[in-house]
Design a protein around this motif. Sequence first.
Motif, mmCIF file in Angstrom:
data_model
loop_
_atom_site.group_PDB
_atom_site.id
_atom_site.type_symbol
_atom_site.label_atom_id
_atom_site.label_comp_id
_atom_site.label_asym_id
_atom_site.label_seq_id
_atom_site.Cartn_x
_atom_site.Cartn_y
_atom_site.Cartn_z
ATOM 1 N N LEU A 85 35.709 48.410 39.027
ATOM 2 C CA LEU A 85 36.417 47.136 38.960
ATOM 3 C C LEU A 85 36.731 46.708 37.535
ATOM 4 O O LEU A 85 37.599 45.873 37.309
ATOM 5 C CB LEU A 85 35.582 46.043 39.640
ATOM 6 C CG LEU A 85 36.278 44.708 39.905
ATOM 7 C CD1 LEU A 85 37.358 44.855 40.962
ATOM 8 C CD2 LEU A 85 35.257 43.656 40.331
ATOM 9 N N GLY A 254 31.785 44.978 41.048
ATOM 10 C CA GLY A 254 32.114 43.618 41.457
ATOM 11 C C GLY A 254 31.043 43.010 42.337
ATOM 12 O O GLY A 254 31.350 42.317 43.310
ATOM 13 N N ALA A 628 42.767 47.053 38.884
ATOM 14 C CA ALA A 628 41.393 47.095 38.396
ATOM 15 C C ALA A 628 41.205 48.141 37.316
ATOM 16 O O ALA A 628 40.171 48.176 36.655
ATOM 17 C CB ALA A 628 40.438 47.368 39.555
ATOM 18 N N THR A 671 42.472 41.766 42.364
ATOM 19 C CA THR A 671 42.014 41.318 41.055
ATOM 20 C C THR A 671 42.954 40.330 40.358
ATOM 21 O O THR A 671 42.530 39.638 39.433
ATOM 22 C CB THR A 671 41.802 42.527 40.127
ATOM 23 O OG1 THR A 671 43.032 43.259 40.007
ATOM 24 C CG2 THR A 671 40.729 43.453 40.682
#
Length: 830
Positions: A85, A254, A628, A671
């Motif tokens: 992430l 995440g 990401a 994101t």
Amino acid sequence: MKQLIPGLILLGTIFPYNGHAQAPKEYTSSDILLGLKKLNTLSTVLYVGAHPDDENTRLLAWLSKERLCRTAYLSLTRGDGGQNLIGNEQGINLGLIRTQELLAARRVDGAEQFFSTAFDFGFSKTSDETFKIWGKEKILADVVWVIRKFQPDVIITRFPEDARAGHGHHQASAILAREAFAAAADPNRFPEQFAKGVKVWQAKRIMWNTFNFGGNNTTSENQLKIDVGTYNALLGKSYGEIAAESRSQHKSQGFGVPRSRGQAFEYFTPVAGDAAMKDILDGVDQSWARTGNAGVTAQVDQIIRDFDMQHPDKSVAALSSLKNWLTAHINNSYLVLKKIDEVSELIRACSGLFAEAVATKQMAVSGDSLIVNFNLINRSHLSFKKVSVLYDDTSFVLADSLPYNQVKSMQLKRIVHVSPMEDQPYWLREQMGDGSFTVKNQLQIGLPQNDNNRVRMAVWYDTTAIAFTVPLQYKYTDPVKGEIYQPVIVVPPVLVKVAPSVVLTNTIPKVSTQVSVDFETETARSTGKASIVFSSGVKKEITIAPRLNETQSLLLPLDSILKSRRDTSLTATVILGNKAADSSFGNYLRLINYDHIPTVHYLFQSKAKIVNDEIRVEGKRVGYIKGAGDNVPDALLAMGYEVVPLDENDITPQHLKGLDAIITGVRAYNTNEYLSAKYDVLMKYVEEGGNLIVQYNTSSQIGPVRAKMSPYPFDISRNRITDEKATVNILQPANPVLNYPNKITQKDFEGWVQERSIYHASNWDSHFETVLSMHDPGEKDDEGSLIIAHYGKGSFVYTGLVFFRELPAGVPGAYRLMANLIALQHKKGF
């Protein structure tokens, strides 16, 4: 040298080890009191899972800090095959990040950390597939080794052995834990381990820590049920709060979570061994009586009663006496040895001793000199004498005495004898197998990271040597972050990089292909005349300028380097002018830097993969919305496209004009919350003849898709094809996306890595077309890896095909199919 550091015992883990990038740990009186209490608990628990973030951090914290057990988590893999992430690292790079995130988590919850040599090759649907790739016996031997070395009283698995585990690796971890429970106690299983200092070990029981998450509730009220949500007044936190801080260290995944407070029950069911009726540790003697030294309990109790929170140094004399007594009564007891470790650390903590060994630069060149400053301060009123230091093969007395609150320092300049490969992460030193790392030193198996680059120190108190180690670190001051500690990294005199990592030789239209050889000299010894020898046999003479730590480059046309179009890779070696045996260098240094972990590094042979397959390209300008993190833009540049980065302010009707396609990076809609407000702009772009290609997004905890992304509805499922060799069925052979500008055939799906696709579309609107189907063994065909819809004059694509893995890996078919997706609006008839 042995006389300078008498009775040295490496530190244990009653206090969380602070890590290479952290400032030296400073202990509060609460920390010390908790450590004193832990001296009277002689029980050990091992928790087993498959990946970083599988562990139950609340249970680990409760076991370590409430029950005061020596607690550890064995993660079979380092999480190499996961998603990222926070950046574009994949594979072993991601595994290095997640290793450090696990160590950060353990520093919070107080447990220790182990690994097997298993490689996380990506999502697996069955334990059979997992064992086939890992090599079951090899990884079982690793688990047995950790059990025999750690000697747990109780083993706890995170997952069951069946499909409820949700992942083949998860199932495999439970199966291996159960089999290792028995094998560790069998002298006929892996007997070669006994020569390395371990012995058979029979844990009392193995249990499964059942769960209720992911829509799967495996708990029940007839299972052993324990409240682990209690509050620890010494720490000022509940175990739910500690667990949240620990789990939130898994930033690449995440996994930041809120702190919880109040009752929190964990459930357990027996797997093998004696059943537990009321407590995890039923029937386990947790006292000193199990070592034959029952009287120690009273000694420790007295030390605890006498402990002065305002003056912890008053406990040093009693702890020193305890250490001397235990040392004289070890009786080959592993438990006693570990408790001596704990006592040694407590003595140092109570005495307020601060020690560090800091280099004046981070990069230590093998064969060159390095300046190291050794600093020690006594912040108690105790009388210490003769401070001894052992650094590699050099020993000296730092000070004859340590007056109160005065820093004693010494600077040492010496040659770096360590080779760069010795500083390489130990599991990356040898060529790995298909499913596991190759580790030749049995003693390293299980370790979370290298244990080198450490300095040994000893301080005398009366007749007791307080012995400890500190990491060799580089320290500097950042104007924003303040004082920063980082690991010292051993590097070769010359670093060599070949770029780009993938070279396309047969694009139509033709793309000028040049190869850059970047070399960086780390020492004045490596300047002057030199040559670059390519793996193709071509040799180029160069001069390395005396510009230390600066990248120098040689840019060459590919045709001047390759002798044959049959070459599939290209490496380069720099040979210094004297042609000495140690004058050839071909490795590059990979550095990974994030604020939440120490700098991570490894050396590798930089290589360019040569792709000779024909790749036809249509279109010139491609917009790219970062997700990401991935390396797809580099692949697009190699294909000859102009890549236009698009951020929130760039997504306007005027700015999107003239783009042949817009591609969103992986998980862009997870994101980038601003994409919700850009829906109308993007749909207008498509309607007016644009081409929007959306790479996969998730429907997991990493972040739900809050923004509309498509002109027509569809869902994102968790369906995926994990077999990278799965047959791909072409449903519409005449569809333009499979014919222009490249004819897509079964050959284009050869050589894919790790998997085919993830997070497929499902329940799509009738406006969508599907052109491919595929399935994993034993499953039904799934058409959701690539869906295409016409909207106005343009087109919309959603794909779970893992272009983010295949393009950087140089898979020709992935390039050809991506070119076709980009060219959708250049072919009439769609």
